[in-house]
Every structure is written in C-alpha cells, then in structure tokens.
Write a protein that holds these residues in place. Sequence first.
Motif, PDB file in Angstrom:
ATOM      1  N   VAL A 174       0.860  -1.205   0.000  1.00  0.00           N
ATOM      2  CA  VAL A 174       0.000   0.000   0.000  1.00  0.00           C
ATOM      3  C   VAL A 174       0.882   1.236   0.000  1.00  0.00           C
ATOM      4  CG1 VAL A 174      -2.110  -0.906   1.059  1.00  0.00           C
ATOM      5  CG2 VAL A 174      -0.220  -0.241   2.517  1.00  0.00           C
ATOM      6  N   GLU A 175       0.388   2.287  -0.627  1.00  0.00           N
ATOM      7  CA  GLU A 175       1.151   3.549  -0.644  1.00  0.00           C
ATOM      8  C   GLU A 175       0.341   4.626   0.052  1.00  0.00           C
ATOM      9  OE1 GLU A 175       4.150   3.252  -4.429  1.00  0.00           O
ATOM     10  OE2 GLU A 175       3.233   5.180  -3.871  1.00  0.00           O
ATOM     11  N   GLU A 176       0.976   5.278   1.019  1.00  0.00           N
ATOM     12  CA  GLU A 176       0.318   6.385   1.733  1.00  0.00           C
ATOM     13  C   GLU A 176       1.320   7.522   1.836  1.00  0.00           C
ATOM     14  OE1 GLU A 176      -1.219   5.003   5.489  1.00  0.00           O
ATOM     15  OE2 GLU A 176      -2.531   3.560   4.500  1.00  0.00           O
ATOM     16  N   GLU A 177       0.908   8.673   1.374  1.00  0.00           N
ATOM     17  CA  GLU A 177       1.765   9.876   1.399  1.00  0.00           C
ATOM     18  C   GLU A 177       3.137   9.595   0.790  1.00  0.00           C
ATOM     19  OE1 GLU A 177       1.750  10.885   5.516  1.00  0.00           O
ATOM     20  OE2 GLU A 177      -0.391  11.293   5.533  1.00  0.00           O
ATOM     21  N   ASP A 178       3.093   8.985  -0.375  1.00  0.00           N
ATOM     22  CA  ASP A 178       4.312   8.645  -1.122  1.00  0.00           C
ATOM     23  C   ASP A 178       5.245   7.694  -0.379  1.00  0.00           C
ATOM     24  OD1 ASP A 178       3.592  10.041  -3.322  1.00  0.00           O
ATOM     25  OD2 ASP A 178       4.598  11.900  -2.711  1.00  0.00           O
ATOM     26  N   LYS A 179       4.715   7.043   0.627  1.00  0.00           N
ATOM     27  CA  LYS A 179       5.544   6.069   1.354  1.00  0.00           C
ATOM     28  C   LYS A 179       4.967   4.673   1.129  1.00  0.00           C
ATOM     29  CE  LYS A 179       7.301   9.071   4.953  1.00  0.00           C
ATOM     30  NZ  LYS A 179       7.045   9.594   6.288  1.00  0.00           N
ATOM     31  N   ARG A 180       5.890   3.729   1.008  1.00  0.00           N
ATOM     32  CA  ARG A 180       5.473   2.352   0.740  1.00  0.00           C
ATOM     33  C   ARG A 180       5.356   1.571   2.053  1.00  0.00           C
ATOM     34  NH1 ARG A 180       8.809  -2.012  -1.806  1.00  0.00           N
ATOM     35  NH2 ARG A 180      10.485  -0.521  -1.472  1.00  0.00           N
ATOM     36  N   PHE A 181       4.232   0.877   2.196  1.00  0.00           N
ATOM     37  CA  PHE A 181       4.012   0.023   3.377  1.00  0.00           C
ATOM     38  C   PHE A 181       3.621  -1.374   2.906  1.00  0.00           C
ATOM     39  CE2 PHE A 181       3.094   4.286   4.899  1.00  0.00           C
ATOM     40  CZ  PHE A 181       3.628   4.305   6.177  1.00  0.00           C
ATOM     41  N   TYR A 182       3.770  -2.316   3.816  1.00  0.00           N
ATOM     42  CA  TYR A 182       3.224  -3.652   3.550  1.00  0.00           C
ATOM     43  C   TYR A 182       2.186  -3.950   4.626  1.00  0.00           C
ATOM     44  CZ  TYR A 182       6.938  -4.338   0.194  1.00  0.00           C
ATOM     45  OH  TYR A 182       7.750  -4.202  -0.886  1.00  0.00           O
ATOM     46  N   ARG A 183       1.030  -4.457   4.164  1.00  0.00           N
ATOM     47  CA  ARG A 183      -0.050  -4.744   5.104  1.00  0.00           C
ATOM     48  C   ARG A 183      -0.377  -6.235   5.061  1.00  0.00           C
ATOM     49  NH1 ARG A 183      -4.631  -0.671   4.439  1.00  0.00           N
ATOM     50  NH2 ARG A 183      -4.976  -1.774   2.487  1.00  0.00           N
ATOM     51  N   ILE A 184      -0.568  -6.786   6.229  1.00  0.00           N
ATOM     52  CA  ILE A 184      -0.909  -8.221   6.293  1.00  0.00           C
ATOM     53  C   ILE A 184      -2.379  -8.402   5.878  1.00  0.00           C
ATOM     54  CG2 ILE A 184      -1.515  -8.208   8.774  1.00  0.00           C
ATOM     55  CD1 ILE A 184      -0.070 -10.966   8.952  1.00  0.00           C
ATOM     56  N   THR A 185      -2.652  -9.401   5.044  1.00  0.00           N
ATOM     57  CA  THR A 185      -4.032  -9.649   4.579  1.00  0.00           C
ATOM     58  C   THR A 185      -4.739 -10.616   5.538  1.00  0.00           C
ATOM     59  OG1 THR A 185      -3.336 -11.545   3.283  1.00  0.00           O
ATOM     60  CG2 THR A 185      -3.310  -9.402   2.160  1.00  0.00           C
ATOM     61  N   ASP A 186      -6.031 -10.835   5.280  1.00  0.00           N
ATOM     62  CA  ASP A 186      -6.777 -11.799   6.113  1.00  0.00           C
ATOM     63  C   ASP A 186      -6.162 -13.195   5.994  1.00  0.00           C
ATOM     64  OD1 ASP A 186      -8.469  -9.893   7.027  1.00  0.00           O
ATOM     65  OD2 ASP A 186     -10.122 -10.361   5.657  1.00  0.00           O
ATOM     66  N   ASN A 187      -5.752 -13.508   4.761  1.00  0.00           N
ATOM     67  CA  ASN A 187      -5.086 -14.810   4.563  1.00  0.00           C
ATOM     68  C   ASN A 187      -3.796 -14.879   5.375  1.00  0.00           C
ATOM     69  OD1 ASN A 187      -6.952 -15.854   2.838  1.00  0.00           O
ATOM     70  ND2 ASN A 187      -5.883 -15.230   0.968  1.00  0.00           N
ATOM     71  N   GLY A 188      -3.099 -13.744   5.415  1.00  0.00           N
ATOM     72  CA  GLY A 188      -1.847 -13.671   6.187  1.00  0.00           C
ATOM     73  C   GLY A 188      -2.101 -13.886   7.670  1.00  0.00           C
ATOM     74  N   LEU A 189      -3.205 -13.263   8.177  1.00  0.00           N
ATOM     75  CA  LEU A 189      -3.539 -13.419   9.602  1.00  0.00           C
ATOM     76  C   LEU A 189      -3.889 -14.867   9.929  1.00  0.00           C
ATOM     77  CD1 LEU A 189      -5.633 -10.172  10.205  1.00  0.00           C
ATOM     78  CD2 LEU A 189      -3.437 -10.728  11.258  1.00  0.00           C
ATOM     79  N   LYS A 190      -4.635 -15.485   8.985  1.00  0.00           N
ATOM     80  CA  LYS A 190      -4.983 -16.912   9.199  1.00  0.00           C
ATOM     81  C   LYS A 190      -3.708 -17.745   9.239  1.00  0.00           C
ATOM     82  CE  LYS A 190      -9.470 -16.872   6.952  1.00  0.00           C
ATOM     83  NZ  LYS A 190     -10.078 -17.060   5.629  1.00  0.00           N
TER      84      LYS A 190
END
Lengths: 225, 91
Positions: B58-74
Amino acid sequence: MVFVMHNIYYFLNIVSVIVAAIIAIYGYKAYRLTHEKKYAFFGLSFLLQFVGYIILITAFIVHKTTTYLFPGAVPEAIKNIVPLYHSIYGAYILFTLIAYTLFILIYSEIHRKSELTLIGFLILALMYPSYHSFRFFNAVVIGLLLFVIYYQLMNYKEKKELNKLIVILAFILFLASHIVLFFLGPTTGVVALAYTIQLFSFLLFLTIVLRIELKWQRKEDQKLK
Amino acid sequence: MAAKRRSKIEIIGDILFLMQRKGGKVKPTHILYGGNLSHDRLKIYIDELLIKKLIEEVEEEDKRFYRITDNGLKLVEELRKIKNVTEAFGL
C-alpha cells in the motif's frame, strides 16, 4: 470376556490412529509452506504410523472376530485370512521401521539422495530378518528409538519446554513397549500390554495437540471479548 | 556456540508475526531490521508473500508500506500452531 476386552483394546487404539493423522497433517502443512524435506519426513513418519495402526487394528479385529464366530473349526474364511494377515504384519513392520528411521534422517539432517537410497536399502535388508524374527524386529526398533530419544534429549537441553518433555516421555513409552515385546515375546497378553503402553504415548501426543489448539482458542476468545 | 540458522518457515513466521505485532501495517525497513534479514533476502521473502497474497503493498503519502491480509492473519495462527508442534519434536 477376553475376546470382548481384546476387541475393546484395539478399538481404543483408534485414538492412536486419530492422533497420528492429526500430527501427519501438521507435518504436511509445514511442508506445503516451506518445501523443506524434514517436514515431509515428519509428516510421512506419522502417516506411516497412521496407516500401520489402521491395517493392524483392522486385521486383528477381523481375525479375532472370525475365530470367535467359528470356534473349533477352521473354515475357508480363516484359511484365506491367514496369508493376508501375514502380509499385513509385514507391511506393519516395514512402516514402523521407516517411521522411526525418518526421525533419524530429520535429526541427522540427511537429505542427499545417495544417502537416502543407502538407508532405503538398509531398511529393506533389515525387513527380511525383522519379519521372520519378532525379537530381531524389536531389537532394531529399540536401537532406532534410542537414537531418537538421544536427539530429543539434546534438543530439550537447548531449550527446556514442557511440550518437548512430553514428546520425550512419549518416545520413552514407545521404547518401553518394544523392550516389553523383546523380552516377553509375542503372546496375546504381552502384545496387548505393549500396545496399551503405545496408546499412552499417543495420549501424550494428544496432550500436546490439545495444549496448542486450546491455547490458540483462548487467544481467539480473548480477541472476541 | 554458533546461532542456529533459521528455516524458511521461521523467517516467514517472523515477518508475519512482526507485522501482526505492529498493527498489521509496516514499512519495509521495519521488516528488514525486525526480521533480521539482509536486503536481498528480504526482497525474496516479500515477493513470495506478495505472490501468495499473504501481504499487500500500500502507498500512503508517497511512502510504501506492507499490510498483512486476512489470509496472512490466518496463516499467522496456523504457523503458530505448526511451530509449536514441530518445535516440540525438535524440528
């Protein structure tokens, strides 16, 4: 009465079958995620124990029930079952030898094909005398289990955890069952005693599975609150 | 005594556990330091987790992030259980 007890005892061993299947599934899941051979070996070891127990229990129940239903006489049905029963016993021996050897492969980190092939031939070479001599089979298994327990003790010394201790106790019970079989021989009572000890080993494995599953469930409940 | 080399399952687990601990969304540098990985190895693991849809970029304010998905949480929960079982057996 003895007939009923005997069959109840084999029926109880369904617990062992279920626990072996659950642990095999954990191994398969770990392998699917990582493609690391040690998890495949781990899953396969329990899968073989699962299959071994199923065929053994089925064979015993069919054999004992047939004998009970046709006392005195030796009907064609029994005559046909005997060779099948021997084949099943052979398969059980092979599966047991492979299952414990797989643990040694895991702990010794043996993954090379040449080494695996050599060990495969070694198991097949041990298979023949193991099939013909009950004591030889148990002596081999005792040796394999001593190796497994040694590695597990080393592992426990590195990081002491209750689950690891339970696993060691379970394998010590497996060892005890084969020592009983080695020294006392394959009479009905001794076999029942040995497999009851193995049932306790699987109950210990079940304790680990339940501890892990319930711990996870408690966390889920806490999240919902 | 030399430290035991982490297996692939342990590294994947460490990355996902870290993301979960940090609220589900982290910067790549957090994974780099928190996961104790080299830059090259980080890229390999991130690519694999993205392909398997366990994390998303995901990109927020020109910064790159990684977000865990529901599959990732499982998978995190699944990994915890698998890790506990395999550790008990000394794997």
